[in-house]
Design a protein around this motif. Structure first.
Motif, PDB file in Angstrom:
ATOM      1  N   CYS A   1      35.423  34.754  48.946  1.00 52.43           N
ATOM      2  CA  CYS A   1      34.910  35.829  48.233  1.00 52.43           C
ATOM      3  C   CYS A   1      33.445  35.588  48.187  1.00 52.43           C
ATOM      4  O   CYS A   1      32.605  36.459  47.672  1.00 52.43           O
ATOM      5  CB  CYS A   1      35.522  36.120  47.077  1.00 52.43           C
ATOM      6  N   THR A   2      32.664  34.309  48.576  1.00 51.08           N
ATOM      7  CA  THR A   2      31.493  34.238  48.143  1.00 51.08           C
ATOM      8  C   THR A   2      30.741  34.294  49.640  1.00 51.08           C
ATOM      9  O   THR A   2      31.255  34.252  50.721  1.00 51.08           O
ATOM     10  CB  THR A   2      31.151  32.794  47.648  1.00 51.08           C
ATOM     11  N   ALA A   3      29.349  34.371  49.594  1.00 49.22           N
ATOM     12  CA  ALA A   3      28.854  34.280  51.025  1.00 49.22           C
ATOM     13  C   ALA A   3      28.136  33.227  51.244  1.00 49.22           C
ATOM     14  O   ALA A   3      27.972  32.105  50.293  1.00 49.22           O
ATOM     15  CB  ALA A   3      27.325  35.454  50.762  1.00 49.22           C
ATOM     16  N   PRO A   4      27.970  32.595  52.281  1.00 51.69           N
ATOM     17  CA  PRO A   4      27.558  31.464  52.748  1.00 51.69           C
ATOM     18  C   PRO A   4      26.323  30.985  51.963  1.00 51.69           C
ATOM     19  O   PRO A   4      26.120  30.062  51.421  1.00 51.69           O
ATOM     20  CB  PRO A   4      27.348  31.453  54.325  1.00 51.69           C
ATOM     21  N   ALA A   5      25.432  31.600  51.876  1.00 50.21           N
ATOM     22  CA  ALA A   5      24.249  31.665  51.291  1.00 50.21           C
ATOM     23  C   ALA A   5      24.316  31.156  49.749  1.00 50.21           C
ATOM     24  O   ALA A   5      23.528  30.641  48.929  1.00 50.21           O
ATOM     25  CB  ALA A   5      23.053  32.842  51.156  1.00 50.21           C
ATOM     26  N   ASP A   6      25.467  31.688  49.020  1.00 52.94           N
ATOM     27  CA  ASP A   6      25.877  31.365  47.588  1.00 52.94           C
ATOM     28  C   ASP A   6      25.887  29.917  47.386  1.00 52.94           C
ATOM     29  O   ASP A   6      25.624  29.378  46.206  1.00 52.94           O
ATOM     30  CB  ASP A   6      26.945  32.019  47.299  1.00 52.94           C
ATOM     31  N   GLU A   7      26.260  29.308  48.399  1.00 54.48           N
ATOM     32  CA  GLU A   7      26.550  27.541  48.613  1.00 54.48           C
ATOM     33  C   GLU A   7      27.564  27.425  47.340  1.00 54.48           C
ATOM     34  O   GLU A   7      27.471  26.363  46.815  1.00 54.48           O
ATOM     35  CB  GLU A   7      25.314  27.035  47.857  1.00 54.48           C
TER      36      GLU A   7
ATOM     37  N   THR B   1      39.778  34.279  45.602  1.00 47.15           N
ATOM     38  CA  THR B   1      40.273  34.776  44.565  1.00 47.15           C
ATOM     39  C   THR B   1      41.955  34.864  44.858  1.00 47.15           C
ATOM     40  O   THR B   1      42.403  35.248  45.920  1.00 47.15           O
ATOM     41  CB  THR B   1      39.638  36.206  44.549  1.00 47.15           C
ATOM     42  N   VAL B   2      42.743  34.383  43.902  1.00 46.57           N
ATOM     43  CA  VAL B   2      44.149  34.666  44.062  1.00 46.57           C
ATOM     44  C   VAL B   2      44.791  35.820  43.212  1.00 46.57           C
ATOM     45  O   VAL B   2      44.550  35.584  41.839  1.00 46.57           O
ATOM     46  CB  VAL B   2      44.728  33.125  43.557  1.00 46.57           C
ATOM     47  N   LYS B   3      45.173  36.669  43.569  1.00 46.18           N
ATOM     48  CA  LYS B   3      45.967  37.714  42.829  1.00 46.18           C
ATOM     49  C   LYS B   3      47.321  37.475  42.783  1.00 46.18           C
ATOM     50  O   LYS B   3      48.304  37.404  43.631  1.00 46.18           O
ATOM     51  CB  LYS B   3      45.799  39.140  43.522  1.00 46.18           C
ATOM     52  N   ARG B   4      48.046  37.633  41.620  1.00 43.89           N
ATOM     53  CA  ARG B   4      49.415  37.357  41.275  1.00 43.89           C
ATOM     54  C   ARG B   4      50.271  38.425  41.979  1.00 43.89           C
ATOM     55  O   ARG B   4      49.730  39.850  42.011  1.00 43.89           O
ATOM     56  CB  ARG B   4      49.559  37.527  39.734  1.00 43.89           C
TER      57      ARG B   4
END
Length: 188
Positions: free
Chosen positions: A61-67, A72-75
């Protein structure tokens, strides 16, 4: 390609909603190259749950630039892995993780001026979030329109993060929320 898992430490567990947590992994220096990813890819997580080896794929859920390497795990009702992960994983734990893979990706170009449209429902926002952030930060002349459906305002994963992105890219990001169980005049 042979399957190869790496043991990664959970750096942080971030509550997103009552039913979903994001899990950020600490990637040791020697594995940084193996865990480089393209927006839209996913990780395969593996753990022993109730005496069985259980594997599940979760989109980054992150962008590659976020490093940052985060899923995210939804129940899910009856979900062996999702319930175990949400009930048990905490910072400091270790879990087996396969390097990023998957082809739900796009080659973003800094000089491009595109208008992307994304559709997501519930936890399906995770790869779209990675793609959306990458598009807006990589292509300064690009616009993104997101249509995002959920049960109600309490179940909107990344509600605050999306609002922050909307504020940051006010002229380039348009978000339309659709809530199945709430009146449409609820302000998000």
């Amino acid at each position: 390609m042979a399957e190869h898992f790496h043991r990664l430490r959970v750096a942080e567990v971030v509550p997103e909603t009552d039913e979903a947590n994001s899990i950020r992994f600490a990637v040791p220096k020697e594995l940084e190259e193996a865990f480089r990813f393209k927006a839209g890819q996913h990780l395969t997580l593996m753990a022993g749950v109730g005496g069985d080896e259980v594997r599940r794929n979760y989109s980054l859920c992150t962008a590659p630039a976020d490093e940052d390497l985060m899923v995210t795990v939804k129940r899910i009702a009856g979900g062996v892995f999702s319930n175990w992960a949400n009930d048990n994983l905490k910072a400091g734990d270790e879990i087996e993780v396969m390097a990023p893979h998957g082809s739900f990706t796009w080659d973003f170009m800094p000089g491009a001026a595109n208008h992307y449209v994304g559709f997501a429902g519930g936890s399906g926002i995770t790869p779209v979030m990675s793609l959306l952030k990458t598009a807006l930060t990589t292509e300064p002349d690009t616009r993104f329109t997101l249509f995002y459906g959920n049960r109600d305002s309490q179940s909107v994963i990344f509600l605050e993060a999306l609002a922050a992105l909307k504020n940051r890219f006010i002229d380039r990001l348009e978000i339309h929320h659709f809530l199945a169980e709430e009146a449409e005049d609820i302000e998000l």
